[in-house]
Scaffold this active site. Sequence first.
Site, PDB file in Angstrom:
ATOM      1  N   ASP A   1     -25.330  20.064 -13.347  1.00 20.36           N
ATOM      2  CA  ASP A   1     -24.716  19.662 -12.084  1.00 20.36           C
ATOM      3  C   ASP A   1     -25.578  20.028 -10.884  1.00 20.36           C
ATOM      4  O   ASP A   1     -25.577  19.331  -9.867  1.00 20.36           O
ATOM      5  CB  ASP A   1     -23.333  20.311 -11.946  1.00 20.36           C
TER       6      ASP A   1
ATOM      7  N   HIS B   1     -22.339  28.059 -16.857  1.00 15.96           N
ATOM      8  CA  HIS B   1     -21.543  26.993 -17.449  1.00 15.96           C
ATOM      9  C   HIS B   1     -20.437  27.589 -18.308  1.00 15.96           C
ATOM     10  O   HIS B   1     -20.602  28.647 -18.904  1.00 15.96           O
ATOM     11  CB  HIS B   1     -22.424  26.069 -18.304  1.00 15.96           C
TER      12      HIS B   1
END
Length: 427
Positions: A362, A305
């Site tokens: 995600d 991330h």
Amino acid sequence: MTKTATLALGGPAQDYAVLEGSIGPDVLDIRKLYARTGAFTFDPGFTSTAACESGITYIDGDQGVLLHRGYSIEDLARDSSFMEVAYLLTEGELPTHEELATFKYTISRHTMVHEQLMQFFRGFRRDAHPMAIMCGVVGALSAFYHDSTDIDDPKQRMIASHRLIAKMPTIAALAYKYSIGQPFIYPDNSLSYTGNFLRMTFAVPAEPYVVNPVVERALDRIFILHADHEQNASTSTVRLAGSSGANPFACIAAGIACLWGPAHGGANEAALNMLREIGTPDKIPHYIARAKDKDDSFRLMGFGHRVYKNYDPRATVMQQTVREVFKEMNVTDPIFDVALQLEEMALNDPYFIEKKLFPNVDFYSGIILSAIGFPTSMFTALFALARTVGWVAQWNEMIGDPEQKIGRPRQLYTGAPQRPFVPLDKR
């Protein structure tokens, strides 16, 4: 004693105040830098720049911490509901039973959209992307709700905020129904916020629709996890648009447009597409080897991330949710077997551990949404639906901030210096 930092640039050294937040890194106040030195700072992407003061969301990427008004995302996702989190973000505190009931009732009074907007949908091509529709329809709300566009009126700001939170599920569901050629389903205010959205999305007039409580809870949790995430690209876009005095519907439409970018809101779709490319569990070692190869352009999507250098705290919540949904929906698709085995291998592989390439939110949200029945074209629309709460909270905070000015980033100019103009007949 106030901390200061000293900077000398082309003249005497100057002191600049160092501001301290309640938690997090100190911030060097450089508002007078240009006036004192004639110099700007250079920070592409604003990754080292605090563009505002906020009390809504705090992230510590190194420690894997995400707080909304001081409450951890893990606690909120486990013990709260999306409506509670919406109240928390917009009002500043967790609601009492009475406050939550009043808030839910208020939101339910705004779930319908103006009937003329139903005709507006039909102006789009049948194969239009849901995000294209949402950009247009949300922006058009200002043409239908003139009584909530005066940003200087606190009551109108509140009404606009409630309308946006309430109508976004309706607009997203209508966009989906339009894209597949099914009749529009009107809201049912006897259902929960998330249950109502599921019904508007998947019900048909020909038969009754019963909301699955496991699916409802899973989607509600996904909404909580996407409600706000500090000053990301779309939130910064909403604030920048709002700094000009634009009406709230235009500001949220701008946020939707920014979110549509594949580097922002499309990450879960990219992760699911990667799983489909892998195809079956036996191919996972091959793709992991490719991911480790510096000369191979393949990347494992849904891992790592931009902010979190540790485990994404939202992903922790999603791990159990994935298994709950798979069990409830009796999922047998090999893509989901790929996801679970890839997760296990990556979490135990020294290469991924060393580089801190952990599964992020995600990675999990895409496979859950697919299992529920959403096509990938709806993933970003669902993200926008949830993030509207954060956008509204951030916009209201920005409007009420006496230090807020119209956004005006500066630049490092590298073009031609001033030069004489040459008439056309002499060039």
